[in-house]
Design a protein around this motif. Structure first.
Motif, short mmCIF file in Angstrom:
data_model
loop_
_atom_site.label_atom_id
_atom_site.label_comp_id
_atom_site.label_asym_id
_atom_site.label_seq_id
_atom_site.Cartn_x
_atom_site.Cartn_y
_atom_site.Cartn_z
N UNK A 128 0.72 -0.87 0.09
CA UNK A 128 -0.15 -0.59 -0.16
C UNK A 128 1.11 1.78 0.05
N UNK A 129 0.62 2.84 -1.14
CA UNK A 129 1.95 3.05 -1.45
C UNK A 129 1.80 4.62 0.40
N UNK A 130 2.23 4.47 1.07
CA UNK A 130 2.19 6.10 1.24
C UNK A 130 1.31 6.88 1.44
N UNK A 131 0.31 7.22 2.08
CA UNK A 131 -0.16 8.76 2.10
C UNK A 131 0.51 9.86 2.90
N UNK A 132 0.66 11.04 3.33
CA UNK A 132 0.84 12.01 3.62
C UNK A 132 2.08 11.24 4.52
N UNK A 133 2.85 10.91 4.33
CA UNK A 133 4.44 11.22 4.49
C UNK A 133 4.05 9.04 5.78
N UNK A 134 2.97 8.80 5.93
CA UNK A 134 2.83 7.60 6.49
C UNK A 134 2.41 6.43 5.98
N UNK A 135 2.48 5.14 6.50
CA UNK A 135 2.51 4.12 5.84
C UNK A 135 1.03 3.58 6.57
N UNK A 136 1.69 2.56 6.32
CA UNK A 136 0.32 1.59 7.05
C UNK A 136 0.32 1.32 8.19
N UNK A 137 1.60 0.78 8.34
CA UNK A 137 1.70 0.37 9.84
C UNK A 137 1.99 1.37 10.70
N UNK A 138 1.74 2.73 10.45
CA UNK A 138 1.95 3.40 11.17
C UNK A 138 0.29 3.80 12.07
N UNK A 139 -0.47 3.55 11.43
CA UNK A 139 -1.85 3.78 11.91
C UNK A 139 -1.84 2.38 13.12
N UNK A 140 -2.93 2.99 14.31
CA UNK A 140 -3.03 1.96 15.41
C UNK A 140 -4.32 0.91 14.90
N UNK A 141 -4.93 0.42 15.34
CA UNK A 141 -6.63 -0.53 15.29
C UNK A 141 -6.43 -1.12 13.61
N UNK A 142 -5.26 -1.89 12.93
CA UNK A 142 -5.36 -2.00 11.40
C UNK A 142 -6.50 -2.83 11.08
N UNK A 143 -7.31 -2.54 10.24
CA UNK A 143 -8.18 -3.01 9.90
C UNK A 143 -7.59 -3.86 8.19
N UNK A 144 -8.73 -4.44 7.25
CA UNK A 144 -9.08 -4.74 6.34
C UNK A 144 -7.57 -3.54 5.11
N UNK A 145 -6.66 -4.14 4.83
CA UNK A 145 -6.79 -2.12 3.51
C UNK A 145 -7.38 -2.20 2.73
N UNK A 146 -7.85 -3.18 2.42
CA UNK A 146 -9.41 -2.13 1.10
C UNK A 146 -9.86 -1.63 1.84
N UNK A 147 -9.96 -1.47 3.44
CA UNK A 147 -11.02 -0.47 4.02
C UNK A 147 -10.90 0.53 4.02
N UNK A 148 -9.21 1.38 4.24
CA UNK A 148 -8.68 2.18 4.13
C UNK A 148 -8.09 2.74 3.18
#
Length: 439
Positions: free
Chosen positions: A296-316
């Protein structure tokens, strides 16, 4: 059965084969028959003139010739009129306002500048994700086949590509269903890859001059349409540049670990995208691979792993790729209620205990077994599912399915729909529904 599409009014299918531009074999035969009949008329009239001339040989020959010429002239005019009628009935539609009105089902009168055209229609690309085939093939046939081929495309990505192709051949769906090459796919971990693969092939479709608006609707093999393709096409054309995404309640949004006022908006993957957003999603995401999951590409400098409460990737990942992250105003006491603007999508309320956005898909994911969650009841999809439960001939079941480390979703299965239940869904605001049993 296909009774979703056979009720009176907006949901009735209409055939428009001739508007596609090519004469069918039966059309050519009819045209040739009309031309042949006209030629026989000319020959018969000419022969009749010769017989009359011999029968009245005692009359002045010069006086008989004008009558003969008049009959031949009338026969020739009849021939021209018959050929013109045949061409008007069966010839390909020409460009221009009159042809456009005919293609869209409008009413137009030759020689007038004012054309009363039917409602605008979008070309609908239905993009399906499945395992090894298409359940309920007769319903999908009834959905697609009455409409012009240029008005839609139908692509399916299967976990088993070859079984899927065999199933399509078995049910004689190959005239409108196309299987794309299988890429890496895993529920929750990576459903983005098959979605991007489907978009790749749908976006490569040749443009259809009669459909300036294009929409890309994702479904699973557990979905069925509850409106006709014509109705869906006209409904989606009302928002030509907007995508329809159904947003989870804000408790599903994923806060950034370093700053809880920055969140990734969570949305259902079952969405309808405008062509602008479909192209953005396709170009901003990596190319899907058959062997490995999508990064998943970074958004506003943040990677997917930088977020809490990881859900299914397609949902975010889909929402943030198209519209960015949510930035909630923060006060000393914490985050505050706000209307958050997302250019290209609209405004979302934070916090909110139920879903929001544009929900064109019927279904209840996460529905509590005991129906005791009052916040859940305020969600529009949930309200509709509760109402459907009260319809006498609706048969529903709710097994716990789709489990991941954070828990299990409780998804209601639609096991059977009688006439009243079908009318309930057909009269709703939804275009597709799930989760239908496969047999």
């Amino acid at each position: 059965g296909s009774s979703f599409f056979s009720s009176p009014g907006s949901f009735r299918f209409h055939r428009r084969r001739r508007a596609e531009g090519e004469m069918t074999r039966s059309d050519r035969a009819s045209a040739e028959s009309a031309v042949g009949a006209s030629r026989q008329l000319v020959a018969a009239s000419d022969g009749e003139g010769r017989d009359d001339a011999s029968d009245i040989a005692d009359r002045d020959e010069d006086a008989a010739r004008p009558c003969k010429r008049a009959r031949v002239t009338l026969a020739a005019l009849a021939f021209v009129a018959a050929v013109s009628w045949a061409l008007m009935q069966f010839a390909p539609a020409r460009a221009g306002p009159l042809a456009a009105a005919r293609l869209r089902g409008g009413v137009a009168f030759s020689g007038q500048e004012v054309v009363e055209a039917g409602p605008a229609r979008a070309r609908v690309h239905v993009l399906m994700m499945g395992m090894d085939g298409i359940p309920h093939p007769e319903i999908w046939k009834a959905f697609f086949q009455p409409e012009p081929e240029q008005s839609y495309s139908f692509y399916i990505h299967c976990k088993d590509e070859w079984k899927c192709k065999d199933d399509i051949d078995k049910h004689r769906l190959s005239s409108f269903a196309r299987v794309v090459p299988t890429v890496f796919n895993a529920w929750c971990d990576d459903l983005l890859s098959p979605m991007l693969q489907l978009l790749k092939y749908a976006l490569a479709e040749p443009s259809a001059s009669n459909y300036a608006i294009e929409k890309f609707a994702f479904v699973s093999t557990e979905h069925l349409p509850v409106k006709s393709l014509r109705f869906i096409s006209e409904e989606l054309a009302k928002r030509p540049d907007e995508s329809d995404m159904c947003i989870h309640d804000t408790s599903w949004w994923m806060p950034l670990k370093a700053n809880s006022s920055t969140l990734a908006v969570a949305a259902f993957q079952w969405s309808v995208f405008s062509k602008t957003d479909a192209v953005k999603l396709r170009t901003r995401m990596p190319e899907p691979s058959p062997e490995r999951p999508l990064e998943v590409p970074r958004v506003e400098g943040h990677s997917y792993a930088d977020f809490h409460d990881i859900h299914c990737r397609d949902e975010v990942a889909i929402f943030w790729t198209l519209f960015g992250l949510a930035h909630v105003p923060r006060q000393d006491s914490g985050t505050t209620a706000a209307n958050l603007s997302f250019p290209g999508f609209g405004t979302l309320r934070y916090p909110l205990e139920h879903g929001q956005g544009r929900c064109t898909y019927f279904g209840a994911d996460g529905m509590p077994h005991q129906l005791a969650d009052q916040a859940w009841h305020r969600d529009v999809q949930s309200q509709e599912m509760l109402a459907l439960q009260q319809v006498p001939d609706a048969s529903l079941a709710s097994p716990a399915t789709h489990c991941n480390p954070s828990g299990c979703e409780i998804i209601w299965n639609i096991e059977g729909l009688g006439p009243k239940a079908q009318s309930f869904l057909r009269d709703s605001d939804f275009l597709f529904a799930r989760k239908f049993a496969s047999a």
